[in-house]
Design a protein around this motif. Structure first.
Motif, PDB file in Angstrom:
ATOM      1  N   LEU A  63      47.959  43.472  48.665  1.00 55.46           N
ATOM      2  CA  LEU A  63      47.768  43.223  47.236  1.00 55.46           C
ATOM      3  C   LEU A  63      46.270  43.252  46.940  1.00 55.46           C
ATOM      4  N   SER A  64      45.843  44.252  46.159  1.00 58.58           N
ATOM      5  CA  SER A  64      44.408  44.494  46.038  1.00 58.58           C
ATOM      6  C   SER A  64      44.085  45.134  44.689  1.00 58.58           C
ATOM      7  N   ASP A  79      36.217  59.102  47.587  1.00 57.10           N
ATOM      8  CA  ASP A  79      35.870  57.775  48.094  1.00 57.10           C
ATOM      9  C   ASP A  79      36.684  56.651  47.459  1.00 57.10           C
ATOM     10  N   TRP A  80      37.637  56.997  46.599  1.00 58.79           N
ATOM     11  CA  TRP A  80      38.514  56.002  45.984  1.00 58.79           C
ATOM     12  C   TRP A  80      39.937  56.062  46.550  1.00 58.79           C
ATOM     13  N   THR A  81      40.114  56.625  47.756  1.00 61.81           N
ATOM     14  CA  THR A  81      41.474  56.795  48.266  1.00 61.81           C
ATOM     15  C   THR A  81      42.177  55.471  48.544  1.00 61.81           C
ATOM     16  N   SER A  82      41.427  54.396  48.769  1.00 67.81           N
ATOM     17  CA  SER A  82      42.066  53.090  48.982  1.00 67.81           C
ATOM     18  C   SER A  82      42.419  52.417  47.660  1.00 67.81           C
ATOM     19  N   HIS A 140      50.368  46.636  44.918  1.00 65.67           N
ATOM     20  CA  HIS A 140      50.896  45.917  46.080  1.00 65.67           C
ATOM     21  C   HIS A 140      50.867  46.674  47.400  1.00 65.67           C
ATOM     22  N   THR A 141      50.506  47.947  47.388  1.00 62.13           N
ATOM     23  CA  THR A 141      50.444  48.706  48.639  1.00 62.13           C
ATOM     24  C   THR A 141      49.178  49.548  48.647  1.00 62.13           C
ATOM     25  N   HIS A 142      48.469  49.554  49.767  1.00 64.79           N
ATOM     26  CA  HIS A 142      47.215  50.281  49.879  1.00 64.79           C
ATOM     27  C   HIS A 142      47.057  50.869  51.277  1.00 64.79           C
ATOM     28  N   ASP A 150      47.342  57.608  48.649  1.00 65.72           N
ATOM     29  CA  ASP A 150      48.739  57.454  48.242  1.00 65.72           C
ATOM     30  C   ASP A 150      48.968  55.964  48.021  1.00 65.72           C
ATOM     31  N   MET A 151      50.248  55.584  47.891  1.00 70.20           N
ATOM     32  CA  MET A 151      50.636  54.179  47.725  1.00 70.20           C
ATOM     33  C   MET A 151      50.210  53.647  46.352  1.00 70.20           C
ATOM     34  N   LEU A 152      49.596  52.464  46.298  1.00 69.41           N
ATOM     35  CA  LEU A 152      49.190  51.800  45.051  1.00 69.41           C
ATOM     36  C   LEU A 152      50.401  51.526  44.170  1.00 69.41           C
ATOM     37  N   ASP A 153      51.451  50.979  44.776  1.00 70.45           N
ATOM     38  CA  ASP A 153      52.718  50.783  44.074  1.00 70.45           C
ATOM     39  C   ASP A 153      52.746  49.456  43.312  1.00 70.45           C
TER      40      ASP A 153
END
Length: 721
Positions: A50-51, A60-63, A77-79, A87-90
């Protein structure tokens, strides 16, 4: 003291207060520069991360987050930690004030707010950020499968949360999303997305400790009712005037079902408030990081070390619900398999040092990871190459699940049937894709017939070595001989005239023109590298590599030249090739073992000097403190090993090549209540190691074996003049 962790009783005995370890972790290290890490809340190997998320401004923003930014889209909730693809960032949650339809939005239709780092903080299991425009204090913590939010809204204006299932960045895109308002405190739904992971279902349920009213939206068009299915569904929850009250939201996820998410939420958060869950998260990190106890006066180095440990324990991630159910690589739900499923295996990166580190730090998890990869094989017919949420991305080369599985088997850490391990390894090695058919036909991969031919040949040869080791241990002499011969394929591409691994055509002629400093990202004979950075990748036969160079003197001269030559490169130089010392590029993985090659010569001190230089220049206690992508912990695992004084140059079988320790003393808790103490005497900062003793006996060779370290005792490095 006994501590319950992941269902196992582990004996722990620390010589300093366990609380100390958390204060040395700085989750912001790697969030700047090219590190691609994130600062949010998670547990070791947890399903939820959670971020905060910033609007993506590029690679450089892939996270989802970059320290240079000050614009917030919300908390998802996903990183992914340290990857080169996003990907992710759900399931994005954004606290806000005002009328949603009339809020200012960015070019993608997203509301946003700004913040400052002066009121932002993070520690293991906890993240905090003040949003001045919204007058909201946000706090985040996590369980293994749940994200826990606490928002303090100042003033009497209605407190609102936006939950956005259509939100996507980088390569991700929502396919179908769904919300159901179950009551005034409960919300459930799902998000099916495609991107780097082509098919990714994610289900969630959220429970709020204050009642809400709601409005549903498809994009920005309001829709009526208590549920909605669309491509870009959003919901705005209105909690009214919460002045003086904190709003707590608990949100669990599942990759199987909404019911699975509900069971996860119940099992992990029922009857517990934010502060108690935060305390549990911190305790989990104390237990994990506290296995390593450092005694040294260098506070900055301890921060780098413990943060590196922290980043080493982000992945692989738990992928099963509390009842054991998981979403398989065949797209089906699986139950009753008898092991805990993990996903997120960045194997081209992590086979080198991260997985060997886990055999020391978390041997109790290794068997489940082995069975997870074998489960992937059962479901698809092949072991995973780069497994993202049970999707094969095929993004990198090699079949590096094989060395991880074989290393676990040789160290006695898996219950898997060795015949099944061998069958799975052979399935990957004998496929006809990615130049493997050419590799079998020619003994190398001809450059005009396959991209990245040199890198693939070298990495396939190493993986074949691992198969040969497994077959030999099983008494399968025929298989051992076949793959042992394939493991020598590196010899076919060494050019003694130039001293480089070079491409050949199918007639066996060297490819021309040849420039060892030329790069064209993933379009040449080398993967994210050039000839300088790949010509030393023979970790399984260093004596054989030395012979190819014409002996030790020529080999050392070439190593010296690698570090001392100009860092200039020609062509399309990938940002992956970073952290340069000469043509050595520590910001990417193919060279991570190279400084330790000196240990096989009479000039070991040169390797020690390079290890110190890499530690001192490529790792800093600051946001841009990593030389390149952390790659799910591989960059960090290199530092952990190299600070302790040894490294798995050949990450199959348990040999750790001796280097030079950083700290006065490190105590590592081992299974069975044993402790390995690593200490040093006579270190002046730039003098060489004179000899290394294990439990009083001098080590005669360049390495020490895993089985020896597990006995516990003292590994003492004595420095000379």
């Amino acid at each position: 003291m006994l501590l319950l962790l992941t269902g196992l009783w582990l004996p722990l005995s620390f010589s300093v207060k366990a609380d100390d370890v958390l204060r040395y972790v700085d989750p912001f290290i790697g969030t700047g520069g090219h590190g691609h890490t994130f600062p949010g809340a998670l547990l070791p190997f947890g399903m939820v991360q959670l971020s905060p998320d910033n609007p993506s401004k590029g690679w450089d923003w892939t996270s989802g987050y970059h320290y240079s930014d000050d614009t917030l889209l919300g908390f998802s909730h996903t990183h992914l930690s340290g990857t080169g693809v996003g990907d992710m960032l759900d399931v994005l949650v954004m606290p806000f004030r005002g009328d949603y339809p009339h809020r200012r939005k960015d070019e993608k239709g997203r509301i946003f707010t700004t913040y400052g780092h002066d009121r932002e903080s993070a520690s293991p299991g906890y993240y905090r950020l003040y949003l001045p425009q919204e007058k909201v204090q946000a706090e985040l913590t996590a369980t293994e499968r749940s994200g826990v939010h606490r928002y303090g809204f100042e003033g009497s204006e209605d407190a609102k949360l936006l939950i956005d299932l259509g939100y996507a960045q980088n390569y991700d895109e929502a396919v179908v999303t769904f919300f159901r308002v179950e009551d005034a405190h409960t919300l459930s739904g799902y998000r099916l997305s495609t991107g780097w992971a082509k098919f990714q279902p994610l289900y969630f349920t959220a429970r709020f400790d204050k009642p809400f009213s709601h409005h549903l939206y498809e994009k920005d068009e309001a829709v009526k009712g208590d549920q909605w299915q669309g491509k870009q569904s959003k919901i705005v929850l209105n909690f009214g005037d919460l002045q003086g009250q904190a709003l707590t939201a608990k949100m669990a996820i599942s990759y199987v079902s909404i019911d699975g998410a509900k069971a996860n939420l119940l099992a992990e958060t029922q009857g517990q408030d934010f502060d108690s869950l935060r305390a549990k998260a911190e305790d989990a990190w104390r237990a994990q990081l506290g296995k390593f106890q450092v005694q040294d006066k260098d506070e900055s180095a301890k921060t780098i070390f413990y943060t590196a440990l922290y980043h080493s324990f982000v992945a692989p991630q738990l992928f099963h619900d509390v009842d054991g159910a998981f979403f398989g690589a065949d797209g089906a739900e699986h139950r009753g398999k008898g092991y805990g499923r993990y996903s997120l295996f960045s194997l081209w990166d992590t086979f080198r040092a991260l997985h060997p580190l886990l055999t020391l730090s978390n041997p109790e998890r290794v068997d489940d990871m082995v069975h997870s990869m074998l489960g992937f094989y059962d479901e698809t017919g092949l072991l995973p190459t780069w497994d993202l949420m049970s999707n094969e991305t095929d993004v990198m080369i090699g079949y590096h699940a094989v060395p991880v599985l074989v290393d676990a088997y040789l160290k006695g850490l898996t219950s898997a049937d060795p015949k099944r391990l061998l069958a799975a390894a052979k399935a990957s090695a004998m496929q006809d894709r990615f130049g493997l058919d050419l590799y079998r036909q020619y003994g190398y991969i001809p450059s005009e017939l396959e991209l990245e031919a040199v890198s693939k040949t070298l990495e396939y040869a190493f993986d074949d070595y691992a198969i040969a080791k497994l077959a030999k241990a099983m008494g399968e002499e025929g298989e051992a001989d076949y793959f042992g011969k394939r493991a020598q394929s590196f010899r076919t591409l060494f050019d003694p005239q130039t001293g480089f691994m070079r491409g050949k055509d199918k007639q066996g002629n060297w490819v021309t023109p040849f420039n060892p400093t030329y790069v064209e990202h993933r379009k040449t004979d080398y993967t994210e590298a050039n000839a300088w950075q790949y010509s030393f990748f023979v970790p399984h036969d260093v004596p054989g590599l030395i012979d190819l160079f014409g002996g030790e003197q020529a080999f050392v001269a070439k190593l010296d030249e690698l570090f001392s030559t100009s860092s200039e490169m020609q062509g399309d130089v990938s940002p992956d090739i970073s952290g340069l010392i000469g043509q050595y590029a520590h910001g990417n993985e193919p060279v991570h073992h190279v400084a330790y090659l000196y240990a096989f010569t009479q000039q070991k001190h040169k390797g020690e000097a390079r290890i110190r230089e890499i530690r001192n220049t490529m790792y800093k206690a600051q946001p841009d403190g990593l030389a390149g992508n952390d790659d799910l912990g591989q960059m960090s695992a290199w530092y952990v090993f190299s600070a302790m004084g040894f490294y798995p140059l050949n990450p199959v079988g348990g040999d750790y090549v001796l280097g030079t320790p950083l700290f006065d003393k490190v105590e590592l808790a081992l299974p069975g209540g044993k402790t390995l103490t690593i200490s040093k005497t006579g270190d002046k900062g730039d003098n060489p190691v004179q000899r290394v003793l294990f439990n009083g006996k001098e080590i005669s060779g360049p390495s020490i074996h895993h089985s020896e370290l597990l006995k516990g005792g003292e590994l003492l490095f004595e420095f000379g003049d």
